[in-house]
Design an enzyme around this catalytic site. Structure first.
Site, PDB file in Angstrom:
ATOM      1  N   GLY A   1      -8.872  -0.737   2.843  1.00 55.16           N
ATOM      2  CA  GLY A   1      -7.658  -0.299   3.534  1.00 55.16           C
ATOM      3  C   GLY A   1      -6.390  -0.676   2.784  1.00 55.16           C
ATOM      4  O   GLY A   1      -5.451   0.113   2.683  1.00 55.16           O
ATOM      5  N   CYS A   2      -6.369  -1.880   2.240  1.00 55.03           N
ATOM      6  CA  CYS A   2      -5.183  -2.358   1.528  1.00 55.03           C
ATOM      7  C   CYS A   2      -4.992  -1.602   0.217  1.00 55.03           C
ATOM      8  O   CYS A   2      -3.864  -1.307  -0.182  1.00 55.03           O
ATOM      9  CB  CYS A   2      -5.281  -3.858   1.281  1.00 55.03           C
ATOM     10  N   THR A   3      -6.088  -1.254  -0.441  1.00 57.92           N
ATOM     11  CA  THR A   3      -6.011  -0.470  -1.672  1.00 57.92           C
ATOM     12  C   THR A   3      -5.525   0.944  -1.355  1.00 57.92           C
ATOM     13  O   THR A   3      -4.655   1.474  -2.053  1.00 57.92           O
ATOM     14  CB  THR A   3      -7.381  -0.437  -2.382  1.00 57.92           C
TER      15      THR A   3
ATOM     16  N   ALA B   1      -1.745   0.711  -0.672  1.00 56.91           N
ATOM     17  CA  ALA B   1      -0.986   0.465  -1.909  1.00 56.91           C
ATOM     18  C   ALA B   1      -0.945   1.721  -2.777  1.00 56.91           C
ATOM     19  O   ALA B   1       0.098   2.059  -3.347  1.00 56.91           O
ATOM     20  CB  ALA B   1      -1.591  -0.704  -2.673  1.00 56.91           C
TER      21      ALA B   1
END
Length: 150
Positions: free
Chosen positions: A42-44, A47
């Site tokens: 999710g964070c990738t 970003a």
């Protein structure tokens, strides 16, 4: 931290060990986005969505700053791996996540733990919070487009 609140002046230290101050961005809107962990799916996705929309965001007067409690070394690898054009703050002492109210108890598969709530703050040219995207509102795969739609 809510709409209308003054954002903190000291944001922390980035992946290069530089102290980041909000006043460095006077005259620009700041997208201050908090995410749980470098190199997770999710964070990738979030970003990379911000990366892919970065030039459009810059042309609208925005600067993007990411924040997680990961180390500067972890941030460096994350930036290099995904060619991120913006700085990431290593909030290892959790001072900014606490000040902004995005650190707290989370739960996954019945296990409780402390972590960062995925939250984005839009800070105006005078350093005042203009908009908050809560964890339920942030769409990781299209977050850049969400911001451009403001």
């Amino acid at each position: 931290m809510n709409v209308g609140d003054k954002a903190p002046e000291v944001l922390g230290v980035n992946e290069k060990g530089e102290r980041i101050l909000l006043s460095n961005y006077r005259g620009k809107k700041v997208v201050l986005y908090f995410y749980p962990k470098d190199n997770t799916s999710g964070c990738t996705a979030e970003a990379c969505s911000l990366r892919d929309n970065y030039s459009a965001l810059k042309s609208k007067g925005y600067e993007v700053i990411g924040v997680s409690v990961d180390s500067a070394a972890s941030h460096k690898k994350f930036i290099e791996k995904h060619e991120l054009p913006f700085t990431l703050i290593a909030d290892t002492d959790k001072s900014l996540v606490n000040e902004m109210g995005v650190w707290g108890e989370k739960s996954m598969y019945g296990r409780k733990y402390m972590g960062t709530f995925r939250t984005t703050f839009i800070i105006n040219e005078e350093g005042v919070v203009e908009k908050v995207f809560s964890p339920k509102e942030v769409k990781t795969k299209t977050h850049g487009e969400q911001l451009l739609a403001l």
